[in-house]
Design a protein around this motif. Structure first.
Motif, PDB file in Angstrom:
ATOM      1  N   ARG A  55       0.823  -1.205   0.000  1.00  0.00           N
ATOM      2  CA  ARG A  55       0.000   0.000   0.000  1.00  0.00           C
ATOM      3  C   ARG A  55       0.859   1.259   0.000  1.00  0.00           C
ATOM      4  O   ARG A  55       0.599   2.219  -0.732  1.00  0.00           O
ATOM      5  N   SER A  78      -8.868  -2.844  -7.579  1.00  0.00           N
ATOM      6  CA  SER A  78      -8.504  -1.803  -6.612  1.00  0.00           C
ATOM      7  C   SER A  78      -8.658  -2.218  -5.159  1.00  0.00           C
ATOM      8  O   SER A  78      -7.952  -1.714  -4.290  1.00  0.00           O
ATOM      9  N   PRO A  81     -11.583   0.593  -0.196  1.00  0.00           N
ATOM     10  CA  PRO A  81     -10.980   1.870   0.175  1.00  0.00           C
ATOM     11  C   PRO A  81     -10.297   1.772   1.532  1.00  0.00           C
ATOM     12  O   PRO A  81     -10.769   1.079   2.437  1.00  0.00           O
ATOM     13  N   THR A  82      -9.169   2.457   1.660  1.00  0.00           N
ATOM     14  CA  THR A  82      -8.447   2.445   2.922  1.00  0.00           C
ATOM     15  C   THR A  82      -8.070   3.867   3.286  1.00  0.00           C
ATOM     16  O   THR A  82      -8.647   4.825   2.778  1.00  0.00           O
ATOM     17  N   ASN A  85      -5.877   6.596  -0.709  1.00  0.00           N
ATOM     18  CA  ASN A  85      -6.281   5.940  -1.940  1.00  0.00           C
ATOM     19  C   ASN A  85      -5.656   6.637  -3.139  1.00  0.00           C
ATOM     20  O   ASN A  85      -5.064   7.712  -3.025  1.00  0.00           O
ATOM     21  N   TYR A 101     -11.728   3.300 -10.465  1.00  0.00           N
ATOM     22  CA  TYR A 101     -11.412   2.081  -9.738  1.00  0.00           C
ATOM     23  C   TYR A 101     -12.222   0.943 -10.354  1.00  0.00           C
ATOM     24  O   TYR A 101     -13.400   1.107 -10.682  1.00  0.00           O
TER      25      TYR A 101
END
Length: 276
Positions: A55, A78, A81-82, A85, A101
């Motif tokens: 990441r 993708s 979401p974290t 992004n 995405y």
């Protein structure tokens, strides 16, 4: 995860996106995903460094692409979401950056679309990355991506989930053939390392992922570089993710080389390449 956000989602089978989410400390996962994640946390301590290294390298690579003038991105496979992004990383360089995405996991769709609903320059398309023509023809892709201008194409930790018979190199080439000169392609990939230590841990991790998801293969450096055949590899080339243009650390400095990394940090590599 609430019932409202997970309607129609199969909770009986682990999801690649949800297992990654769990390992990254997220909450968009179920017991079946945590069972896979806990195997790595319990049986292979230190392996959580893999998703974190991946990441962090992705965010640095997107920043590099945006800094190089790329203003539109297609992120294939993708995931959920974290904290940071692709669109957020790109917009630190250009507030008008546009991002598509792409994922086929219904959990990703449920949460991602809610997150991006108010953002007209970002969208999430439900599609299988193995069907690139369907992706390119999608109305939302056509709305946001101008294929006459350079595109950042992202394959972050997704191609190792494809078997050789699914021809991942041909998939990358399909996109390369349809973006203009100056476009950039980013790949991160689990790395098959037989001579640098941790061989048994690597085999156990690879075996567990294949048993859980029924597909995929870790590849050698030569095979990963083959995914980018015909492109101009940018510095520092194909390296373990923590060594890809690392940010200066607040304390402890930056790893000087692969020998300074843990077994796990050496098992995911990445590269950025430009179409001539």
């Amino acid at each position: 995860m609430t019932d409202d956000s997970t309607s129609g989602i199969d909770r009986s089978k682990p999801s690649i996106a949800r297992v990654y989410d769990y390992l990254l400390g997220g909450t968009d996962n179920f017991a079946v995903d945590r069972e896979v994640g806990d195997f790595f946390l319990r049986e292979l301590p230190g392996s959580v460094a893999l998703p974190f290294a991946n990441r962090q390298a992705l965010i640095r690579a997107v920043g590099a692409m945006a800094g190089d003038g790329v203003r539109q991105f297609v992120d294939l496979g993708s995931g959920l979401p974290t904290a940071d992004n692709v669109h957020q990383a790109a917009r630190r360089h250009d507030a008008g950056a546009r991002v598509v995405y792409v994922d086929n996991d219904p959990t990703v769709l449920a949460h991602g679309r809610a997150l991006l609903a108010a953002d007209p320059r970002t969208t999430l398309v439900r599609a299988d990355l193995r069907e690139p023509e369907e992706i390119r023809r999608h109305p939302e892709v056509r709305r946001l991506i101008d294929f006459d201008e350079p595109v950042g194409v992202v394959f972050s930790a997704v191609l190792h989930h494809l078997d050789d018979a699914e021809r991942p190199a041909d998939l990358v080439r399909w996109w390369v053939d349809r973006v203009p000169s100056g476009s950039l392609v980013y790949v991160s990939h689990f790395r098959s390392v037989g001579t640098s230590g941790g061989t048994e841990e690597r085999r156990r991790a690879e075996r567990k992922l294949r048993e859980s998801f029924g597909r995929g293969r870790w590849r050698t450096d030569e095979e990963i570089l083959g995914l980018l055949d015909g492109l101009d590899l940018l510095e520092p080339g194909l390296v373990p993710c923590p060594l890809w243009r690392p940010e200066p650390a607040g304390t402890g400095g930056v790893p000087a080389g692969e020998g300074d990394l843990s077994v796990w940090e050496r098992l995911i590599s990445c590269a950025l390449a430009r179409k001539p």
